[in-house]
Design an enzyme around this catalytic site. Sequence first.
Site, mmCIF file in Angstrom:
data_model
loop_
_atom_site.group_PDB
_atom_site.id
_atom_site.type_symbol
_atom_site.label_atom_id
_atom_site.label_comp_id
_atom_site.label_asym_id
_atom_site.label_seq_id
_atom_site.Cartn_x
_atom_site.Cartn_y
_atom_site.Cartn_z
ATOM 1 N N ASP A 72 52.713 39.562 42.735
ATOM 2 C CA ASP A 72 52.706 38.333 43.143
ATOM 3 C C ASP A 72 54.331 38.270 42.098
ATOM 4 O O ASP A 72 54.102 38.360 41.036
ATOM 5 C CB ASP A 72 51.956 37.773 42.396
ATOM 6 C CG ASP A 72 52.360 35.874 42.559
ATOM 7 O OD1 ASP A 72 53.595 36.005 43.269
ATOM 8 O OD2 ASP A 72 51.120 35.315 42.074
ATOM 9 N N ASP A 102 60.181 34.311 47.467
ATOM 10 C CA ASP A 102 58.910 34.865 47.274
ATOM 11 C C ASP A 102 57.623 35.761 47.822
ATOM 12 O O ASP A 102 58.117 36.390 48.990
ATOM 13 C CB ASP A 102 57.809 33.793 47.325
ATOM 14 C CG ASP A 102 56.436 33.907 46.868
ATOM 15 O OD1 ASP A 102 56.562 34.231 45.440
ATOM 16 O OD2 ASP A 102 55.357 33.312 47.319
#
Length: 442
Positions: free
Chosen positions: A115, A321
């Site tokens: 992440d 992202d």
Amino acid sequence: MSETKILHNIITLTMLILLVSLSHAETSKHSMKYLRIDLRHIDSHGNFSKLMLFQRMTRRSHQRMIRLVKKTHNLSQFHSNLVSAAQTNVYLGSGEFVMDIAIGTPSLSFPAILDTGSDLIWTQCKPCDRCFNQSTATFDPSTSSTYKMLPCTADLCKTLPAFKCGVRNSSCQYQYSYADKTSTAGNLASETITLGRTKVDNIAFGCGNKNTDGFPGSSGLVGLGRDSLSLISQLGFKKFSYCFASLDEKKQSPMFFGSLAYLNKSAETGPTQSTLLVRSRQNPSLYYVSLLGITVGTTKLNIPSSTFALKNVGTGGTIIDSGTTITYLQTAGYNIVINAFVSQIKFPVVNGSHFGADLCFSAPSNSSFNLPKFILHFDEADLDLPESNYFIIDPNTGLLCLTVLPSPGPSILGNLLQQNFFVIYDIGENKLSFTPTQCDKM
């Protein structure tokens, strides 16, 4: 003792000292020059059609988009029953790519979600007061000779958004509550972790004893954000990169840390372009870029550059992202984009909401066609996307869907848009670079 024997002993002692030194260098995070890890998509073991895969990714992406909006915008604009759960929403949780790491001595391997939108490294630990089911054994710190709880006075403890101290400051106890009501809580500790074949000592991580469900296909999470708790910060690297292979081909995707970020040039299919990373004082962990405009087909759309800009109060902006699959554009800009596609694609518009899509067309079967270009204009760089990075087509039904959706908050460049681009995060130079690449050839 003869001179020959003395010389032999000196050489032997010197070699032993050298071997000890080399052994220490292999496990020291300050001596590593580079590292490669292979990633797999969280749905890679499932037998899903393209549209089923898209449906699953869209559902997860929507939840993640909501968390990002809550994190970067005023929570009062959202439903009141979500506010209390989001007040410590510093980390996003969940994601789309998984990496295998090992922890402890002896080491225990487990899958962890990667992440770039968060910082903490954590896994489930015994004794487990509340844990979700995982495919691997739960880490037991009592069996590891290298496990050390960090005291409340540790610098990394003080970087946590919420923590409390154990008796006489002997432990740093963390708790994170996510916007979707998932959570993890436990002790901040340090351990030896193994990445590929490389062991690294004294890495701080969350040893979670109370964890709610919401992290499928994993036993924890590895944060790669910009703050001090993230893996990239703790390793001391100034750059990392990844190359996401086509998501429907079930191939592994390479990720690089350090100097390896610039290797394997033979797989490149186009020139490298770079744009500056933008840092938000309100959300310093996230990676922002300056999206200035968009072209559809041959027309540069009339979208004010301020549409995608990061505001001084921390709202808006464009985030790149790894954990969001779908790309989200701020609503005003998105509406202009879809109107452009509708006007330039002459196929019938159909309802694709059951797959999570907002704009779909009925494409002619068994025929070739070209779609309008989709180009994102950044500060000093243009991202000219392949069709498969912004449209998905089901060959069985002819359903052709745009993989871009509206966002009430920040724009988010998802990993489907990034596939088959070598993306380099150069934190030292504050720069993001991307190169068209055959990622499965690296």
